[in-house]
Design an enzyme around this catalytic site. Structure first.
Site, PDB file in Angstrom:
ATOM      1  CB  SER A 238      -0.950  -0.044   1.198  1.00  0.00           C
ATOM      2  OG  SER A 238      -1.886   0.998   1.157  1.00  0.00           O
TER       3      SER A 238
ATOM      4  CG  ASP B 141      -6.490  -1.726  -4.090  1.00  0.00           C
ATOM      5  OD1 ASP B 141      -7.069  -1.081  -3.190  1.00  0.00           O
ATOM      6  OD2 ASP B 141      -5.284  -2.017  -4.042  1.00  0.00           O
TER       7      ASP B 141
ATOM      8  CG  HIS C 131      -5.492  -2.062  -0.197  1.00  0.00           C
ATOM      9  ND1 HIS C 131      -4.801  -1.496  -1.254  1.00  0.00           N
ATOM     10  CD2 HIS C 131      -4.897  -1.594   0.932  1.00  0.00           C
ATOM     11  CE1 HIS C 131      -3.852  -0.705  -0.779  1.00  0.00           C
ATOM     12  NE2 HIS C 131      -3.890  -0.758   0.536  1.00  0.00           N
TER      13      HIS C 131
END
Length: 466
Positions: free
Chosen positions: A164, A415, A443
């Protein structure tokens, strides 16, 4: 001084790992190396074993490093054994460094109280400008120079794994210090190469935001936040009326949480759960619990409030709240982007004119600095940072276009946090990038589907052109 190793202690996790706990001092501002310093914390891990035959390491060889860059911004690392992918990485012959990024975890933690030592709101805002990806990767380089000081010159590069926001940091690393990298693995972490957050949120909110951005086209819009809301209500249609009832109750009653006030907007922020595997079911459980309390008691019980509070956490991760929009900024201010875009869409407001009230995603809103007690102390600081427009560049597209560091990226079509279209556009601009693309992972794939993700990334690494 660029960095200094202050302390290093070793211990073993029985039968598994050799763990080292490290503390470093680094400059707050690298342009002022003799100025104020930060204390950084990291843990390194390697396999603990006693081989029958001496290995290269036992003969004095050096294990290659892989640095894990945690998502966020504003989240520290957990204990090494809590990450399900660790065994896979160790089996490949790496030793792993888990770095609490500056201001997170045990690395000079940012709170309203620790920031107060800097002075007034203006000084606090200036201090916080040093906590973005550009300085995180400077910290990494300073630490790399220490930990590989006794390595042969041709073995001093290290690998990075960015989840991320950690992937955002990895692309900054590729832009600014590619000479320090052997390879980069990214999971849900290809950043949009934009000057601000508006185009990012236009992609995740919905079609109605397109009136603000003429360069984006509605037929390309996948509306990830709205899609996840629709998936939630399709699975639990009874929650349409339950959520409306909850929102009305919160609008008419002052409900206190351990960390502040439970406002309607704050309840909507539980939509951040939609970005994770199992998040739809987790939110449903919360909604059922709240309605059950209202049916039986007419108010929310402490266990229910604690559950809601535990799924927020903005007060415990100040950097996430106060610098979230600035992670997209390069020479441009954010001006409370998520707030502005949300106000354009009635689906996110309390009104009988919409069939269902939607939850928001991982955005940060101005009202958070009223509903969280800790954040309320930083309201003026947040306003200063939201109007700041002199953010330095985080990415060098010219450097990325000639990149020689192998990049292996897992990209998720579904996502909700890092939009697929923007991530893929970035991948096309980074030379030597290979992507694993999937439509059945969300995610948090590195944690929820770690076996598949790591296997696919290393398939890319070990593949050859045919």
């Amino acid at each position: 001084m660029t960095a200094k190793l202050i302390d290093r202690r070793f211990h073993n996790v029985p039968g598994k790992l050799r763990v080292s706990e490290l503390f470093f001092d680094v400059p707050v501002d690298y342009s002022k190396p003799a100025g104020e310093t930060l204390r950084l914390f990291a843990r390194s891990i390697a396999r603990k074993n006693t081989p029958i035959e001496p290995t290269d390491e036992s003969k004095g060889g050096k294990l290659p490093w892989l640095v894990y860059l945690q998502g966020g911004p504003g989240f520290g690392c957990g204990t090494p054994q809590s990450y399900p992918w660790v065994d896979f990485i160790l089996s490949k012959g790496y030793q792993v460094l888990f770095l609490d990024q500056r201001g997170t975890g045990l690395s000079s933690t940012i709170t309203a109280g620790t920031l107060a030592r800097q002075g007034d709101a203006i000084k606090q805002a200036e201090y916080l400008k040093n906590f973005r990806a550009d300085n995180i990767v400077r910290d990494c380089e300073a630490i790399r120079n220490i930990l590989t000081n006794d390595y042969p010159a041709d073995q001093r590069q290290w690998s990075i794994l960015g989840q991320s926001f950690g992937g955002f940091c990895a692309v900054t690393y590729l832009s600014k210090f590619p000479e320090g990298l052997r390879e980069a693995f990214l999971t849900g972490g290809l950043p949009p190469l934009t000057s601000g957050p508006d185009p990012v949120y236009a992609k995740t909110y919905g079609k109605s935001t397109y009136v603000l951005f003429k360069n984006l086209h509605a037929d390309e819009q996948t509306e990830k936040v709205k899609q996840r809301n629709e998936a939630y209500y399709d699975k639990y249609p009874e929650d349409v009326e339950r959520v409306k009832r909850i929102m009305l109750y919160l609008h008419e009653n002052k409900v206190k949480l351990p960390s502040g006030l439970l406002t309607p907007a704050r309840f909507q922020q539980l939509g951040i759960l939609f970005g994770f595997h199992g998040g739809v079911d987790t939110l449903h459980d919360i909604v059922v619990r709240v309605c059950n309390d209202l049916d039986i008691f007419g108010f929310l019980t402490l266990p229910t409030l604690a559950t809601i509070d535990g799924n927020g956490g903005m007060d415990k991760n100040i950097i996430y709240a106060i610098l979230h929009e600035s992670i997209y900024c390069q020479g441009k201010s954010s001006l409370w982007s998520a707030d502005r875009l949300r106000s354009n869409d009635p689906q996110f407001t309390i009104t009988d004119s919409v069939p269902a009230i939607y939850f928001t995603g991982e955005m940060v809103f101005k009202d958070m600095f009223e509903s969280y007690s800790e954040l309320a102390e930083l309201k003026d600081v947040a306003q200063i940072l939201a109007t700041t427009d002199d953010w330095p560049a985080l990415y060098d597209e010219a450097q990325l276009a000639k990149n020689t560091v192998p990049v292996y990226a897992a990209t998720y079509i579904e996502d909700m946090y890092v939009h697929y279209d923007l991530a893929t556009a970035t991948a096309s601009k980074i030379k030597n990038t290979k992507q694993f693309i999937t439509n059945n992972i969300y995610h948090d794939g590195l944690r929820s589907k770690s076996g598949e993700i790591m296997r696919q990334l290393f398939n890319l690494r070990e593949d050859t052109i045919d």
